[in-house]
Design an enzyme around this catalytic site. Sequence first.
Site, PDB file in Angstrom:
ATOM      1  CB  ALA A   1      -0.907  -0.036   1.217  1.00 27.03           C
TER       2      ALA A   1
ATOM      3  CG  ASN B   1       1.011  -5.725   6.472  1.00 26.00           C
ATOM      4  OD1 ASN B   1       1.561  -6.785   6.743  1.00 26.00           O
ATOM      5  ND2 ASN B   1      -0.245  -5.472   6.792  1.00 26.00           N
TER       6      ASN B   1
ATOM      7  CG  HIS C   1       0.889   4.515   4.147  1.00 22.19           C
ATOM      8  ND1 HIS C   1       0.872   4.044   5.443  1.00 22.19           N
ATOM      9  CD2 HIS C   1       0.001   3.752   3.467  1.00 22.19           C
ATOM     10  CE1 HIS C   1       0.022   3.041   5.540  1.00 22.19           C
ATOM     11  NE2 HIS C   1      -0.522   2.845   4.353  1.00 22.19           N
TER      12      HIS C   1
HETATM   13  N1  LIG Z   1       1.555  -5.438   2.237  1.00 27.60           N
HETATM   14  C1  LIG Z   1       0.633  -4.507   2.422  1.00 27.60           C
HETATM   15  O1  LIG Z   1       0.829  -3.327   2.141  1.00 27.60           O
HETATM   16  C2  LIG Z   1      -0.695  -4.909   2.989  1.00 27.60           C
HETATM   17  C3  LIG Z   1      -1.786  -4.051   2.883  1.00 27.60           C
HETATM   18  C4  LIG Z   1      -2.999  -4.471   3.399  1.00 27.60           C
HETATM   19  C5  LIG Z   1      -3.108  -5.686   4.057  1.00 27.60           C
HETATM   20  N2  LIG Z   1      -2.022  -6.476   4.174  1.00 27.60           N
HETATM   21  C6  LIG Z   1      -2.083  -7.754   4.890  1.00 27.60           C
HETATM   22  O2  LIG Z   1      -2.532  -8.774   4.018  1.00 27.60           O
HETATM   23  C7  LIG Z   1      -3.249  -9.755   4.763  1.00 27.60           C
HETATM   24  C8  LIG Z   1      -4.612  -9.960   4.129  1.00 27.60           C
HETATM   25  O3  LIG Z   1      -5.332  -8.756   4.150  1.00 27.60           O
HETATM   26  P1  LIG Z   1      -6.913  -8.735   3.891  1.00 27.60           P
HETATM   27  O4  LIG Z   1      -7.354  -7.333   3.978  1.00 27.60           O
HETATM   28  O5  LIG Z   1      -7.238  -9.538   2.703  1.00 27.60           O
HETATM   29  O6  LIG Z   1      -7.404  -9.499   5.207  1.00 27.60           O
HETATM   30  P2  LIG Z   1      -8.858 -10.088   5.504  1.00 27.60           P
HETATM   31  O7  LIG Z   1      -9.003 -10.070   6.995  1.00 27.60           O
HETATM   32  O8  LIG Z   1      -9.899  -9.435   4.681  1.00 27.60           O
HETATM   33  O9  LIG Z   1      -8.721 -11.608   5.020  1.00 27.60           O
HETATM   34  C9  LIG Z   1      -7.832 -12.504   5.601  1.00 27.60           C
HETATM   35  C10 LIG Z   1      -8.382 -13.907   5.376  1.00 27.60           C
HETATM   36  O10 LIG Z   1      -7.398 -14.843   5.790  1.00 27.60           O
HETATM   37  C11 LIG Z   1      -7.999 -15.843   6.602  1.00 27.60           C
HETATM   38  N3  LIG Z   1      -6.961 -16.306   7.530  1.00 27.60           N
HETATM   39  C12 LIG Z   1      -6.300 -15.588   8.465  1.00 27.60           C
HETATM   40  N4  LIG Z   1      -5.380 -16.350   9.088  1.00 27.60           N
HETATM   41  C13 LIG Z   1      -5.447 -17.579   8.510  1.00 27.60           C
HETATM   42  C14 LIG Z   1      -4.742 -18.800   8.718  1.00 27.60           C
HETATM   43  N5  LIG Z   1      -3.780 -18.904   9.633  1.00 27.60           N
HETATM   44  N6  LIG Z   1      -5.086 -19.858   7.963  1.00 27.60           N
HETATM   45  C15 LIG Z   1      -6.076 -19.769   7.031  1.00 27.60           C
HETATM   46  N7  LIG Z   1      -6.775 -18.643   6.788  1.00 27.60           N
HETATM   47  C16 LIG Z   1      -6.458 -17.559   7.520  1.00 27.60           C
HETATM   48  C17 LIG Z   1      -9.175 -15.174   7.287  1.00 27.60           C
HETATM   49  O11 LIG Z   1     -10.172 -16.119   7.621  1.00 27.60           O
HETATM   50  C18 LIG Z   1      -9.651 -14.204   6.184  1.00 27.60           C
HETATM   51  O12 LIG Z   1     -10.608 -14.787   5.332  1.00 27.60           O
HETATM   52  C19 LIG Z   1      -3.333  -9.241   6.201  1.00 27.60           C
HETATM   53  O13 LIG Z   1      -2.325  -9.832   6.992  1.00 27.60           O
HETATM   54  C20 LIG Z   1      -3.068  -7.762   6.054  1.00 27.60           C
HETATM   55  O14 LIG Z   1      -2.486  -7.193   7.211  1.00 27.60           O
HETATM   56  C21 LIG Z   1      -0.833  -6.125   3.641  1.00 27.60           C
END
Ligand SMILES: NC(=O)c1ccc[n+]([C@@H]2O[C@H](COP(=O)([O-])OP(=O)(O)OC[C@H]3O[C@@H](n4cnc5c(N)ncnc54)[C@H](O)[C@@H]3O)[C@@H](O)[C@H]2O)c1
Length: 254
Positions: free
Chosen positions: A121, A177, A205
Amino acid sequence: MKVGILGCGAIANIITNFSQEGKLGVEIAFFYDRDMERAENLASQVDGRVVLNLEDMLDEVDLVIEAASPQAVEQMVPLILEKGRDVLIMSVGGLMNPQIRKNLESIAKKNNAKIHVPSGAIVGLDGMKAASIGKIQNATLITRKPPRSLGIETKEETILYQGKASAAVEKFPMNINVAATLSIAAGMEIEVQIIADPQVDRNMHEVRVVGDFGEFRTVTENVRCAINPKTSVMAAYSAIKLLNSLNENLQVGT
Ligand SMILES: NC(=O)c1ccc[n+]([C@@H]2O[C@H](COP(=O)([O-])OP(=O)(O)OC[C@H]3O[C@@H](n4cnc5c(N)ncnc54)[C@H](O)[C@@H]3O)[C@@H](O)[C@H]2O)c1
């Protein structure tokens, strides 16, 4: 290239939608989530297969997109790399712990697998990577989000965290992240400020970097995902672009 998804939430939804439009350059064939219904919903959109355990997709895919949680990075990504499969990690906060990161790098090396981390992001990662070749004097990230995105209610601008990126992981695992990605790119821990700001309706950010190259400042104002307002649309787009680029012969940017 066949791809599986670990974690079928907001990011996985956007990626799968683009795959439906044929804009991904890879085939998303397998879906796993600890919440089966989420995996089933997404799989049905692209005629994909739901698996009951992550391991069940590993013989079939070339790469797994981790879009679940920092815990999944620690506990499940090793299984992917041990099978010699590449992984694209979204929960970059899970890589802030140097022991976990080194362990994953070593498993990847042993099994000839790659760990991809998209820029997420944030804009400015290209500059940070280039700057790290010289000397970076200081690098700071100021993150502003609507209070509800940070899980609080307040009518005043409130600094929730100020300090090193690694210490923020414990308190804000889902908001770290960007700080983690910048720290890995910089090869050093950056300074982080996390602010709950009732005046903003986007996830913002600001990155400030000073080094022997000069200095830069970037500001990203992110539209939030409808499904999960903590997450920015740009994060999913960056993963899609990275997947695209795996098949491209011309690579642009650092
Ligand atoms: N790199 C970046 O800039 C950035 C930006 C936004 C989000 N993220 C990260 O990406 C990830 C996903 O984000 P999102 O918005 O799609 O999240 P979200 O909460 O919408 O979806 C996450 C999904 O993963 C599942 N889940 C979580 N832990 C699990 C496990 N151990 N085993 C199986 N399933 C599991 C949950 O049930 C959910 O359906 C998060 O960790 C978030 O912090 C990263």
